[in-house]
Design a protein around this motif. Structure first.
Motif, PDB file in Angstrom:
ATOM      1  N   GLY A 227       2.632  -1.476  15.702  1.00  0.00           N
ATOM      2  CA  GLY A 227       3.479  -0.979  15.187  1.00  0.00           C
ATOM      3  C   GLY A 227       4.314  -1.959  14.757  1.00  0.00           C
ATOM      4  N   TYR A 283      11.883   0.982  16.475  1.00  0.00           N
ATOM      5  CA  TYR A 283      10.602   1.155  16.741  1.00  0.00           C
ATOM      6  C   TYR A 283      10.770   1.682  15.397  1.00  0.00           C
ATOM      7  N   VAL A 284       9.812   1.277  13.583  1.00  0.00           N
ATOM      8  CA  VAL A 284       9.841   1.469  12.445  1.00  0.00           C
ATOM      9  C   VAL A 284       9.154   2.324  11.960  1.00  0.00           C
ATOM     10  N   ARG A 285       7.623   1.848  12.378  1.00  0.00           N
ATOM     11  CA  ARG A 285       6.100   3.064  12.230  1.00  0.00           C
ATOM     12  C   ARG A 285       5.014   2.453  12.802  1.00  0.00           C
ATOM     13  N   ALA A 299       3.727  -0.447   1.457  1.00  0.00           N
ATOM     14  CA  ALA A 299       4.309  -0.076   2.997  1.00  0.00           C
ATOM     15  C   ALA A 299       5.266  -0.842   3.080  1.00  0.00           C
ATOM     16  N   ASP A 303       8.833  -1.543   5.181  1.00  0.00           N
ATOM     17  CA  ASP A 303       9.151  -2.014   6.434  1.00  0.00           C
ATOM     18  C   ASP A 303      10.594  -2.895   5.997  1.00  0.00           C
ATOM     19  N   ARG A 306      13.852  -1.443   5.490  1.00  0.00           N
ATOM     20  CA  ARG A 306      14.394  -0.281   6.821  1.00  0.00           C
ATOM     21  C   ARG A 306      14.472  -1.480   8.000  1.00  0.00           C
TER      22      ARG A 306
END
Length: 317
Positions: A227, A283-285, A299, A303, A306
């Motif tokens: 991730g 955790y981001v994604r 994306a 990221d 964020r």
């Protein structure tokens, strides 16, 4: 702080000491209770505090192939213990021969003959000696014979991590494997860290405008689930906010699992060959394969934004 790599490294004439023994992988908040108490009592008694630990992890010798993922290498553990005020760390080579020492022989060989223990501080589940036959009750029974006392500290700590389970290295490893680095950080008292040397990768991040440090991690390292994470890349003591990718790079049909960190807003970094640390904050994604490179770039930009927000908020707190 002294750091000894075997009994033979202990100086001649080493006097009485307060000792605690354990793997202490991660030096989590439960461990900190025991180690902190050892430091406190050592100062009260006017003697040094000593932490005894093992390399490799005993399970690898007793049951080869079962070495657990490590939360921290020995050098990092020693740094953390030094921060708690420990005077010396003894890293005992855990060999097949050493594993066969009876509990009584272990006490004499390590605690009595070498460390001259005045007080031994352990958690209630401490086991030692051949087949882990020794426990704190047996240790206390030997105390009067060899002129040391035993103090048992309840290392029970719990919080939100793991749904309220008591904090432990086992729980920490599980949360990291699940990608719950925030839960792991609650147990550790700090973000989980992965260390290693920066090596050359496919350099696709550089081509896409997000150059990453490809970290060759140390053996048996506990690596988070695949991730994207927010955290920091630390180089020569400087911690730089970073967006971190863990996985096989499915966008380009990769097969090798890597840890890569993009130092946000840093240009021209040359990190090849340097030992670095990567700290996982949040955790981001999950790891995804996008329809196009343009979608991937969108994306990645999100990221980075964020990750920057999360690390900035943490640093302000």
């Amino acid at each position: 702080m002294h750091c000894w790599r075997g009994l033979e490294d202990i100086p001649e004439g080493w006097g009485r000491s307060v000792v605690t023994i354990g793997s202490y992988d991660g030096v989590h908040r439960g461990h900190q209770l025991i180690i902190g108490r050892a430091v406190e009592r050592a100062r009260e008694l006017g003697v040094p505090s000593v932490v005894v630990t093992f390399d490799p992890h005993p399970s690898e010798v007793v049951r080869p192939g079962t070495h657990p993922p490590l939360l921290a290498p020995h050098q990092r553990r020693a740094e953390l213990m030094a921060g708690l005020g420990v005077d010396a760390v003894l890293i005992l080579p855990f060999t097949s021969e050493f594993s066969k020492l009876s509990p009584a022989d272990f006490v004499v060989k390590v605690l009595v003959d070498k460390l001259h223990a005045k007080l031994v501080i352990e958690g209630p589940n401490f086991r030692f000696g051949h087949r882990a036959a020794g426990n704190v009750t047996f240790l206390a029974e030997l105390g009067p014979t060899y002129d040391f006392q035993v103090e048992v500290i309840d290392l029970y700590v719990s919080g939100d991590a793991g749904g309220g389970e008591p904090f432990s290295s086992t729980l920490t490893r599980r949360l990291i494997a699940e990608g719950d680095v925030a839960g792991a950080a609650e147990i550790l008292g700090r973000p989980h860290r992965v260390e290693g040397v920066v090596v050359r990768g496919a350099q696709r991040g550089r081509e896409l405008g997000f150059p990453t440090a490809n970290v060759e991690t140390l053996p048996h390292t506990a690596i988070p689930a695949d991730g994207v994470y927010a955290g920091w890349l630390t180089v020569n003591g400087e911690a730089m906010p970073a967006a971190i990718s863990v996985g096989t790079n499915p966008q380009f049909d990769g097969t090798e699992r890597t840890v890569e960190a993009y130092a946000i807003d840093r240009v021209g970094l040359d990190l090849y060959g340097l030992h670095v640390a990567v700290d996982f904050l949040a955790y981001v994604r999950g790891m995804l394969k996008f329809e196009s490179i343009d979608d991937l770039l969108v994306a990645m930009a999100a990221d980075v934004k964020r990750s920057s927000e999360l690390t900035a908020a943490y640093e302000r707190a």
